[in-house]
Design a protein around this motif. Structure first.
Motif, short mmCIF file in Angstrom:
data_model
loop_
_atom_site.label_atom_id
_atom_site.label_comp_id
_atom_site.label_asym_id
_atom_site.label_seq_id
_atom_site.Cartn_x
_atom_site.Cartn_y
_atom_site.Cartn_z
N LEU A 1 34.65 42.80 23.24
CA LEU A 1 35.76 42.88 23.99
C LEU A 1 35.17 41.63 24.73
O LEU A 1 36.49 40.99 25.04
N MET B 1 44.76 37.44 31.74
CA MET B 1 44.69 38.41 33.00
C MET B 1 43.18 39.03 32.61
O MET B 1 42.96 39.87 31.26
N PHE C 1 40.99 42.88 32.25
CA PHE C 1 40.85 44.26 31.90
C PHE C 1 39.77 44.74 32.20
O PHE C 1 38.76 44.61 31.34
N ASP D 1 37.25 42.68 29.23
CA ASP D 1 39.04 42.47 28.56
C ASP D 1 39.46 41.72 28.94
O ASP D 1 39.59 41.10 29.97
N LEU E 1 43.28 38.97 28.41
CA LEU E 1 44.69 39.90 27.96
C LEU E 1 45.47 38.67 27.96
O LEU E 1 45.57 37.66 28.93
N LEU F 1 43.43 44.54 35.57
CA LEU F 1 43.38 46.31 35.51
C LEU F 1 42.44 46.62 34.87
O LEU F 1 41.26 46.60 34.61
N CYS G 1 38.89 51.51 27.95
CA CYS G 1 39.20 50.65 26.41
C CYS G 1 38.89 51.61 25.86
O CYS G 1 38.91 51.99 25.32
N GLY H 1 45.83 48.32 24.09
CA GLY H 1 45.71 49.12 23.18
C GLY H 1 44.64 50.59 24.07
O GLY H 1 43.51 50.85 24.56
N HIS H 2 44.44 49.61 25.45
CA HIS H 2 43.46 49.77 26.11
C HIS H 2 44.30 50.86 27.17
O HIS H 2 45.78 50.16 27.82
N HIS H 3 43.55 51.98 27.76
CA HIS H 3 44.46 53.37 29.07
C HIS H 3 44.24 52.59 30.65
O HIS H 3 43.12 52.77 31.03
N ILE H 4 45.34 52.13 31.16
CA ILE H 4 44.93 51.22 32.19
C ILE H 4 45.64 52.35 33.32
O ILE H 4 46.76 52.55 33.34
N ASP I 1 44.28 51.39 36.70
CA ASP I 1 44.39 51.41 38.18
C ASP I 1 44.68 49.80 37.76
O ASP I 1 44.05 49.57 36.83
N SER I 2 45.06 49.00 39.03
CA SER I 2 45.16 47.17 38.76
C SER I 2 44.71 46.84 40.44
O SER I 2 44.72 48.27 41.46
N ARG I 3 45.12 45.64 40.58
CA ARG I 3 44.67 44.94 42.01
C ARG I 3 45.07 43.71 41.70
O ARG I 3 45.27 42.84 40.55
#
Lengths: 160, 160
Positions: free
Chosen positions: A14, A109, A111, A120, A122, A149, A153, B139-142, B144-146
């Motif tokens: 990553l 961005m 992650f 990672d 983006l 985010l 992963c 391909g990441h599972h997101i 939560d975010s900020r």
DNA sequence: GCCTTATTGAGACATGGTATCAATAAGGAT
DNA sequence: ATCCTTATTGATACCATGTCTCAATAAGGC
């Protein structure tokens, strides 16, 4: 504390360490009028090589392994300097707000994987679009942004 | 759409205090099994009414004006509790990362004016779109975010 | 009103970061 | 290469922010 820092992973796929050249950072310091010192080389190397976001305290700990006399304040000063020069950037999140990752030349961005702790980068085009859209609908003039985010992963999903 | 930006007003038009009902917060505490106390009422009121993001320390200062014996630790505990219940949320930004704003029922994006310091809430649909897009391409599972946006608010631009 | 116990207040403590200042070492000038 | 100037460093004292402890208080069910 960084989650997953002691876990064993196949590979650090990553963090884009390949894309970061410590020599460029030293050049940047030099060109900004700062003296190039051995502490700086040590710390730059630590940040550029780390697979995980690092705090100043963690960087200090690592630095002393190869350079025992390294002072705490020096590390904090250096982290400050690197942040001000835009070479590293602060991660705002679940681990608190005192960890840093190297900055990539392009605006990207971040992650953060909540399972292995790695970062990672983006593509930031969607963020730029969002900003422009929000500027239009809100009437505010947006000059800076901060997006992060979180989740699992691709690797961690696979190994789950 | 919220915004509540009334260009005729110079002050206090960004924070959506009208939409926040302290009584609901007390209900939330009650329903979570906590006792309802006077400190809580005081602090909830302070956060719900403030036009600006507040730190625990600031909230403590304000609380003592009307309730001099209020303890510092109590305020920190309360801020923690409110954050855990999702009633206030942390602002990550230029003022450090220890200020809080009330949470609105809907997921919303925060904008902070660098000139007057006030917060505004923007519709978060663009953020949701961004997340979906990034999930897809990375391909990441997101989970939560900020996001935070900074700049000059409509008011400040006008009055400049 | 009584009793149980969550919550509080006061202050000691821990953590993360900064300021001070003498000693060190970059790096330009010689 | 050596000297000189001064930015940088390391050690330590300090400060700010947040946490822990524990006796005293007060919610709220009975």
């Amino acid at each position: 504390m960084i989650r997953g820092i002691n876990k064993k992973h196949k590979v650090g796929c990553l963090m884009p360490s390949k894309r970061i050249n410590p020599a460029d950072w030293l050049t940047a310091l030099d060109e900004s009028g700062f003296r190039v010192t051995t502490v700086q080389e040590t710390l730059i190397d630590i940040f550029a090589r780390s697979e995980y976001p690092l705090s100043a305290e963690q960087a200090w700990e690592i630095a002393r392994q190869s350079r025992p006399k390294t002072g705490r304040a020096t590390v904090y000063r250096m982290v400050d300097k690197l942040e001000n020069l835009g070479l590293i950037r602060r991660v705002h999140g679940y681990q608190g707000c005192s960890h840093f990752v190297p900055t990539l030349p392009e605006l990207m961005m971040l992650f953060i994987c909540l399972s292995c702790g790695r970062a990672d980068y983006l593509d930031s085009q969607p963020l730029e679009d969002l900003i422009q859209h929000s500027e239009h609908t809100s009437g505010h003039h947006i000059t800076d942004s901060r997006l992060q985010l979180f989740g699992d992963c691709a690797d961690c999903q696979e190994n789950a």
